[in-house]
Design an enzyme around this catalytic site. Structure first.
Site, short mmCIF file in Angstrom:
data_model
loop_
_atom_site.label_atom_id
_atom_site.label_comp_id
_atom_site.label_asym_id
_atom_site.label_seq_id
_atom_site.Cartn_x
_atom_site.Cartn_y
_atom_site.Cartn_z
N HIS A 19 0.83 -1.21 0.00
CA HIS A 19 0.16 0.06 -0.13
C HIS A 19 0.92 1.11 0.18
CE1 HIS A 19 -1.82 -3.33 2.41
NE2 HIS A 19 -2.83 -3.25 1.41
S1 FES Z 1 1.89 -0.39 3.33
FE1 FES Z 1 0.34 -1.75 3.51
S2 FES Z 1 1.29 -3.52 4.30
FE2 FES Z 1 3.08 -2.20 3.71
#
Ligand code: FES
Ligand code: HEM
Lengths: 173, 420
Positions: A138
């Site tokens: 993410h």
């Molecule tokens: S940014 Fe969501 S798990 Fe690493």
């Protein structure tokens, strides 16, 4: 026939009800506990909880990943430039403020758990805007000290418990 | 149904049993004589479709469990063994894996039906809430089932979802370690997921029984949204009318199911799950199964870890209070012209969220997901209460019979009546 008269006074029977109820509640809790606790890490899992690593072969600038408690641990042999960069960051720029000195035992060696503090993916080394790590899941960016700089992760990469057994050997856990 | 049974035992043995355990009478009253609104359309066959899907999942699942091994060192290979060596194993596994998708397809249609016709409104609140409970149990079951083949998506999906609990303040980390039975997703996790994956479908079956019980207390809703007033005029007996219609729905749905299982069995899956789990390598792009995508989009739309988790769970929890958020006195969207528009807008919102959940969270996709997430909640919290106050509804028919007559032309039915 005796008639019961409602009184405000607690009777001996009230006392018995409360005492019985209390014993039953304690008994129920004591019965439930083992069924909950059995799900916690068992003795064999706990027994595996330390690892020794020989770090003499890790070149300057290199990151090595070792497995500890089923998780990756990054051991990064930082260059002079990387150390300076990590130490120079102003604390007010950090979402989770921590000086570099609080995250290392020896400045050349950064040891962090390679698990993104967002939802547990493994960040990729030497990527992202801060040359530290970048998490592809993410989009969290970590710096040369493993500190979170941008993205949804709330905390810095965790520093595991570890000790230098000698100049070339560390024990994690 | 309440009141004395309409069942009359026909022989001595049935009479003997009925006096001791009135099970034949109970079944007769519930599934044969039970009065069914005579205006039900095919959207009402999804309850039966769901019941058959649950049976199909249990049947194929019990067979898979005979050949599957719930250990990290063998799980992946045991699924390949099912696919290659076990007689008909490939078919049973494809039926089970695609069956999960079909189950969710059916439940989403079933829920949308309820939203459209106002089936959650009084007196069906408990019936509706039991449905939400079934939905939650289904999600837990499917999530744990997907972990069992121990592929890359199994492992990383499990890692991301169990880490959601680490967002809980103070006790989050302790809860996550407790769920894992270790310090990461590992053998203890796989083992307990297998145990629970076997258990939960039977708990679903039990809640389905409560769901049907509640249904038979309050009676079925119907497209007109008015209750049965005159059993003679408004209803028909469940058997043969509803039974037959349900069977047509089930047959057609199973054709679709078979088409997926036999012609495109891997279309709904993810190819990364044919790579064995590797705790040291995260796949470049983690996506859950399609049926979780709208909720995954909501999770990622909120720029805070705890916030994302709260909104994701709230998006389902809000369904529980829907009966009280909807203030309209009219049930069915057929007589609610404005609600009808908002209903379709809501469906588009959910499908849009599903699409965004499958995309990498970058740039425009994030903003779009935030807008749709906001609308998802506004629909329930703002639109539903206000519509009831301001919407001008169309006249509601006095009875189911009137609704049917209005639709099919009064004269034709009236002319046919004397012949009866
Ligand atoms: S940014 Fe969501 S798990 Fe690493
Ligand atoms: C509510 C009903 C059920 C749902 C929604 C469901 C869902 C799933 C899913 C999504 C998978 C992963 C399939 C794959 O990608 O390979 C799976 C696997 C599995 N399920 Fe189920 N399941 C259900 C009921 C059951 C039952 C009742 C049992 C056993 C009694 C069972 C046993 C298994 C086994 C052994 C596997 C691993 C083999 C495989 O991956 O194909 N399931 N389930």
């Amino acid at each position: 026939m005796a008639t019961t008269i409602a009184t405000a006074e607690p009777t001996r029977r009230d006392m018995l009800f409360i005492a019985t109820g209390a014993v039953a509640a304690v008994g129920a809790a004591a019965t439930v506990w083992p069924f909950i606790a059995q799900m916690n890490p068992d003795a064999s899992t706990l027994a595996l909880s330390s690892t020794e690593v020989d770090i003499s072969a890790i070149a300057e600038g290199q990151i090595v990943t070792v497995k500890w408690r089923g998780k990756p641990v990054f051991i990064r042999h930082r260059t002079k430039k990387e150390i300076q960069e990590a130490e120079a960051v102003a604390l007010d720029k950090l979402p989770d403020p921590q000086p570099d000195s609080a995250r290392v035992k020896k400045p050349e060696w950064l040891v962090v758990i390679g698990v993104c503090t967002h939802l547990g993916c493994i960040p990729l080394g030497k990527q992202g805007a801060f040359d530290g790590w970048f998490c592809p899941c993410h989009g969290s960016d970590y710096d040369l000290s493993g500190r979170i700089r941008s993205g949804p992760a709330p905390r810095n990469l965790e520093v595991p418990e570890y000790a230098f057994l000698s100049d070339t050997k560390i024990k994690i856990g | 149904m309440s009141g004395p049974s309409q069942y009359v035992p026909k022989n001595a043995l049935a009479r003997w049993l009925e006096a001791r355990l009135p099970i034949i009478g109970f079944t007769y009253d519930s599934f044969v004589a039970y009065p069914t609104p005579k205006n039900l359309n095919y959207w009402w066959t999804f309850g039966a479709i769901l019941s058959f899907m649950l049976i199909a999942q249990i049947l194929t699942g019990v067979v898979l469990a005979m050949h599957y091994t719930g250990h990290t060192s063998m799980a992946f290979n045991s699924v390949e063994h099912i696919m290659r060596d076990v007689n008909w194993g490939w078919m049973i596994r494809y039926l089970h894996a695609n069956g999960a998708s079909m189950f969710f397809l059916a439940v989403y249609i079933h829920m949308a039906r309820g939203l459209y016709y106002g089936s959650y409104k009084a007196p069906r609140e408990v019936l509706w809430i039991l449905g939400v409970v079934i939905f939650l149990l289904m999600m837990a079951t499917a999530f744990m089932g997907y972990v069992l083949p121990w592929g890359q998506m199994s492992f990383w999906g499990a890692t991301v979802i169990t880490n959601l609990f680490s967002a809980i303040p103070l006790v989050g980390d302790a809860i996550t370690i407790w769920l894992w039975g270790g310090y990461s997703v590992d053998n203890p996790t796989l083992n307990r997921f297998f145990s629970l994956h076997y258990l939960l479908p039977f708990m679903i079956a039990a809640v389905v029984a409560l769901h049907v019980w509640a249904l038979h207390v309050v009676g079925q809703n119907n497209p007109a949204g008015v209750d049965i007033k005159d059993v003679e005029k408004d209803s028909v007996p469940f058997t043969p009318h509803a039974t037959m219609k349900d069977m047509v729905g089930v047959a057609v749905f199973f054709i679709l199911f078979a088409w997926f299982a036999f012609f495109v069995p891997n279309y709904l899956g993810h190819s990364d799950n044919y790579i064995e789990a590797n705790p040291l390598v995260t796949p470049a792009h983690i996506v859950p199964e399609w049926y979780f995508l709208p909720f995954y989009a909501i999770l990622r739309a909120i720029p805070s870890k705890l916030g994302g988790v709260i909104f994701m769970f709230a998006s389902i929890a809000i369904l529980v209070v829907l009966p009280w958020l909807d203030t309209s006195r009219v049930r069915s969207a057929v007589y609610r012209p404005i609600y009808k528009i908002f209903f379709w807008l809501f469906i588009v919102t959910v499908i849009g969220l599903g699409y965004l959940g499958s995309q990498p969270p970058e740039g425009g996709a994030v903003i779009a997901a935030r807008i749709l997430t906001a609308w998802y909640f506004i629909h329930f919290i703002v639109v539903m209460p206000l519509l009831g106050l301001f919407e001008k509804t169309k006249p509601v028919p006095a009875s189911i019979n009137d609704a049917v007559l209005a639709k099919n032309g009064g004269e034709r039915v009236a002319a046919a009546a004397p012949a009866q």
